[in-house]
Scaffold this motif. Structure first.
Motif, PDB file in Angstrom:
ATOM      1  N   GLY A 139       0.679  -1.077   0.267  1.00 48.90           N
ATOM      2  CA  GLY A 139      -0.108   0.115   0.078  1.00 48.90           C
ATOM      3  C   GLY A 139       1.207   1.513   0.001  1.00 48.90           C
ATOM      4  N   TYR A 140       2.316   0.660  -0.123  1.00 44.53           N
ATOM      5  CA  TYR A 140       3.428   2.500  -0.676  1.00 44.53           C
ATOM      6  C   TYR A 140       2.720   3.164  -1.583  1.00 44.53           C
ATOM      7  N   GLU A 141       2.186   4.674  -1.614  1.00 49.71           N
ATOM      8  CA  GLU A 141       2.369   5.011  -2.250  1.00 49.71           C
ATOM      9  C   GLU A 141       3.652   5.317  -3.645  1.00 49.71           C
ATOM     10  N   LYS A 142       3.581   5.774  -4.598  1.00 49.25           N
ATOM     11  CA  LYS A 142       4.726   5.919  -5.758  1.00 49.25           C
ATOM     12  C   LYS A 142       5.854   6.132  -5.618  1.00 49.25           C
ATOM     13  N   GLU A 143       5.407   7.945  -4.906  1.00 53.16           N
ATOM     14  CA  GLU A 143       6.863   8.767  -4.520  1.00 53.16           C
ATOM     15  C   GLU A 143       7.421   7.917  -3.907  1.00 53.16           C
ATOM     16  N   LYS A 144       7.337   7.134  -2.650  1.00 51.98           N
ATOM     17  CA  LYS A 144       8.322   6.361  -1.913  1.00 51.98           C
ATOM     18  C   LYS A 144       8.369   5.185  -2.518  1.00 51.98           C
ATOM     19  N   ILE A 145       7.862   4.093  -3.121  1.00 58.85           N
ATOM     20  CA  ILE A 145       8.538   3.773  -4.337  1.00 58.85           C
ATOM     21  C   ILE A 145      10.163   3.401  -4.751  1.00 58.85           C
ATOM     22  N   VAL A 146       9.742   4.899  -5.469  1.00 55.42           N
ATOM     23  CA  VAL A 146      10.415   5.668  -6.779  1.00 55.42           C
ATOM     24  C   VAL A 146      11.242   6.133  -5.854  1.00 55.42           C
ATOM     25  N   LYS A 147      11.251   6.587  -4.809  1.00 62.05           N
ATOM     26  CA  LYS A 147      12.698   7.092  -3.915  1.00 62.05           C
ATOM     27  C   LYS A 147      13.231   5.572  -4.039  1.00 62.05           C
ATOM     28  N   ARG A 148      12.773   5.012  -2.768  1.00 64.03           N
ATOM     29  CA  ARG A 148      13.157   3.321  -2.616  1.00 64.03           C
ATOM     30  C   ARG A 148      14.617   2.890  -3.823  1.00 64.03           C
ATOM     31  N   LEU A 149      13.550   2.764  -4.200  1.00 68.65           N
ATOM     32  CA  LEU A 149      14.300   2.197  -6.161  1.00 68.65           C
ATOM     33  C   LEU A 149      15.991   3.216  -6.193  1.00 68.65           C
ATOM     34  N   GLU A 150      15.889   4.148  -5.975  1.00 65.06           N
ATOM     35  CA  GLU A 150      16.864   5.139  -6.243  1.00 65.06           C
ATOM     36  C   GLU A 150      18.011   4.207  -5.133  1.00 65.06           C
ATOM     37  N   VAL A 151      17.770   4.052  -3.857  1.00 62.08           N
ATOM     38  CA  VAL A 151      18.277   3.525  -2.960  1.00 62.08           C
ATOM     39  C   VAL A 151      19.215   2.154  -3.330  1.00 62.08           C
ATOM     40  N   ILE A 152      18.241   1.256  -4.287  1.00 68.39           N
ATOM     41  CA  ILE A 152      18.397  -0.231  -4.449  1.00 68.39           C
ATOM     42  C   ILE A 152      19.298   0.238  -5.088  1.00 68.39           C
ATOM     43  N   ARG A 153      19.361   0.757  -6.676  1.00 67.44           N
ATOM     44  CA  ARG A 153      20.066   0.806  -7.749  1.00 67.44           C
ATOM     45  C   ARG A 153      21.342   1.496  -7.833  1.00 67.44           C
ATOM     46  N   GLN A 154      22.215   2.524  -6.182  1.00 73.54           N
ATOM     47  CA  GLN A 154      22.519   3.195  -5.703  1.00 73.54           C
ATOM     48  C   GLN A 154      23.957   1.781  -5.047  1.00 73.54           C
ATOM     49  N   ASN A 155      23.002   1.167  -4.498  1.00 68.36           N
ATOM     50  CA  ASN A 155      23.645  -0.722  -3.743  1.00 68.36           C
ATOM     51  C   ASN A 155      23.532  -1.621  -4.364  1.00 68.36           C
ATOM     52  N   THR A 156      23.208  -1.357  -5.843  1.00 70.58           N
ATOM     53  CA  THR A 156      23.734  -2.767  -6.514  1.00 70.58           C
ATOM     54  C   THR A 156      25.043  -2.810  -7.251  1.00 70.58           C
ATOM     55  N   ARG A 157      24.892  -3.715  -7.703  1.00 65.76           N
ATOM     56  CA  ARG A 157      26.805  -4.540  -8.013  1.00 65.76           C
ATOM     57  C   ARG A 157      26.124  -5.433  -8.652  1.00 65.76           C
ATOM     58  N   LEU A 158      27.044  -5.264 -10.410  1.00 67.26           N
ATOM     59  CA  LEU A 158      26.355  -6.955 -11.730  1.00 67.26           C
ATOM     60  C   LEU A 158      27.606  -6.852 -11.760  1.00 67.26           C
ATOM     61  N   TYR A 159      28.913  -7.926 -12.468  1.00 66.58           N
ATOM     62  CA  TYR A 159      29.737  -7.990 -12.474  1.00 66.58           C
ATOM     63  C   TYR A 159      29.316  -9.382 -13.317  1.00 66.58           C
ATOM     64  N   ILE A 160      30.105  -9.550 -14.157  1.00 60.78           N
ATOM     65  CA  ILE A 160      29.694 -10.435 -15.797  1.00 60.78           C
ATOM     66  C   ILE A 160      31.074 -10.951 -16.411  1.00 60.78           C
ATOM     67  N   THR A 161      31.220 -11.772 -16.570  1.00 62.53           N
ATOM     68  CA  THR A 161      32.603 -12.706 -16.549  1.00 62.53           C
ATOM     69  C   THR A 161      31.923 -13.766 -18.174  1.00 62.53           C
ATOM     70  N   VAL A 162      32.610 -13.614 -19.095  1.00 64.18           N
ATOM     71  CA  VAL A 162      32.012 -14.276 -20.149  1.00 64.18           C
ATOM     72  C   VAL A 162      33.045 -15.624 -20.749  1.00 64.18           C
ATOM     73  N   ASP A 163      32.656 -16.495 -21.989  1.00 55.83           N
ATOM     74  CA  ASP A 163      33.154 -17.490 -21.523  1.00 55.83           C
ATOM     75  C   ASP A 163      34.232 -17.147 -23.143  1.00 55.83           C
ATOM     76  N   THR A 164      33.719 -16.356 -23.986  1.00 55.76           N
ATOM     77  CA  THR A 164      33.869 -16.700 -25.400  1.00 55.76           C
ATOM     78  C   THR A 164      33.858 -14.990 -25.772  1.00 55.76           C
ATOM     79  N   LEU A 165      34.277 -13.709 -26.881  1.00 53.64           N
ATOM     80  CA  LEU A 165      34.608 -12.484 -26.854  1.00 53.64           C
ATOM     81  C   LEU A 165      33.919 -12.378 -28.240  1.00 53.64           C
ATOM     82  N   GLU A 166      33.680 -14.126 -28.751  1.00 58.74           N
ATOM     83  CA  GLU A 166      33.113 -13.833 -30.315  1.00 58.74           C
ATOM     84  C   GLU A 166      31.560 -12.556 -30.302  1.00 58.74           C
ATOM     85  N   ASN A 167      30.733 -12.911 -28.983  1.00 59.56           N
ATOM     86  CA  ASN A 167      29.471 -12.074 -28.989  1.00 59.56           C
ATOM     87  C   ASN A 167      29.502 -10.816 -28.908  1.00 59.56           C
ATOM     88  N   LEU A 168      30.925 -10.808 -28.294  1.00 62.44           N
ATOM     89  CA  LEU A 168      30.678  -9.125 -28.069  1.00 62.44           C
ATOM     90  C   LEU A 168      31.684  -8.255 -28.479  1.00 62.44           C
TER      91      LEU A 168
END
Length: 282
Positions: A139-168
């Motif tokens: 039941g949270y309102e939209k503004e609260k949810i949008v603010k929370r997403l900013e926090v998650i975005r800033q605290n998320t990390r994503l790493y990628i390791t690929v086996d072949t360079l062909e597709n890149l």
């Protein structure tokens, strides 16, 4: 009873369990993918593992297409019929035009739509989508949810390791010369997705070195924080994903680590044998 008048929309690169999608009433707008002149709807008439088999024998790199503005418009109009507003969270616009289609539709619909660039893909996109859907359900309102997403975005990390360079290389993410040298030296690059941009950060020679590097990186990134979510997505690399999960559990025994096969849209960019390692801590 759902108290909220906020509905959550995302795209098919999200890599989360269908059960969660249903539980939280998330609407997924799929991308499509074309292999050898056949076009498939991602996740609907083409499953991830079937796609890898087709990609291996395809004459050229499959092409993904974002959903049309018209598709988004229909979704927004339908979801807004009861007066609900919509938060539409998508894969980073550096990898796809999905955000542009969503933004176009948001300007044409009568529904109150907020379009958000997650800056990520896969489960890292999923962290934001799931949190938004849970908060909407509470039941949270939209503004609260949008603010929370900013926090998650800033605290998320994503790493990628690929086996072949062909597709890149074929997809224009790296130069052909680099790909050739990399494959001759049997180098496995590790990159992170920073501000939505594919950023090479290291090179290793073997899968075991890749795992070591990722666990070390995880330890540094979460130091003094609480780990909220961890996910591993792979493109036909289940064994490697399982080994990484095992190594992470040895380091952080209480971590819930979810593994899944990534969407064809992502596999096209990474090629088979890739894994994406994502986490959110605060």
């Amino acid at each position: 009873m759902n108290l909220s008048n906020v509905k959550v929309v995302t795209d098919s690169t999200i890599d989360i369990d269908q059960k969660l999608v249903e539980k939280y009433g998330i609407t997924i707008v799929p991308l499509s993918i074309t292999i050898d002149n056949h076009t498939y709807i991602d996740g609907i008439d083409l499953k991830a593992d079937e796609f890898i088999d087709k990609m291996k024998v395809a004459s050229e790199l499959p092409k993904s297409s974002q959903p049309s503005t018209g598709t988004f418009l229909e979704v927004y109009d339908r979801l807004g019929e009861d007066g609900s507003s919509v938060i539409s969270i998508h894969m980073t616009q550096t990898l796809s035009g999905t955000i542009q289609s969503a933004q176009g539709a948001s300007q044409m619909t009568n529904t109150d739509v907020t379009v958000i660039d997650s800056m990520f893909i896969s489960k890292a996109l999923g962290f934001q989508v799931l949190e938004a859907a849970k908060m909407a359900k509470e039941g949270y309102e939209k503004e609260k949810i949008v603010k929370r997403l900013e926090v998650i975005r800033q605290n998320t990390r994503l790493y990628i390791t690929v086996d072949t360079l062909e597709n890149l290389a074929k997809g224009g993410r790296i130069g052909r010369g680099k790909a050739l040298i990399g494959s001759l030296l049997n180098v496995k690059p590790i990159a992170s997705l920073q501000e939505g941009v594919y950023t090479p950060i290291s090179k290793v020679r073997s899968h075991s070195q890749a795992i070591k590097y990722l666990v070390k990186q995880f330890a540094e990134d979460v130091k003094g924080k609480t780990v909220k979510a961890v996910g591993i997505a792979h493109a036909d690399a289940h064994d490697l994903a399982a080994k990484l999960k095992q190594a992470l559990i040895e380091f952080a025994p209480n971590c819930q680590i979810d593994i899944s096969y990534t969407t064809p849209i992502i596999s096209t960019h990474t090629g088979p044998g890739a894994i994406g390692f994502m986490f959110f801590s605060e």
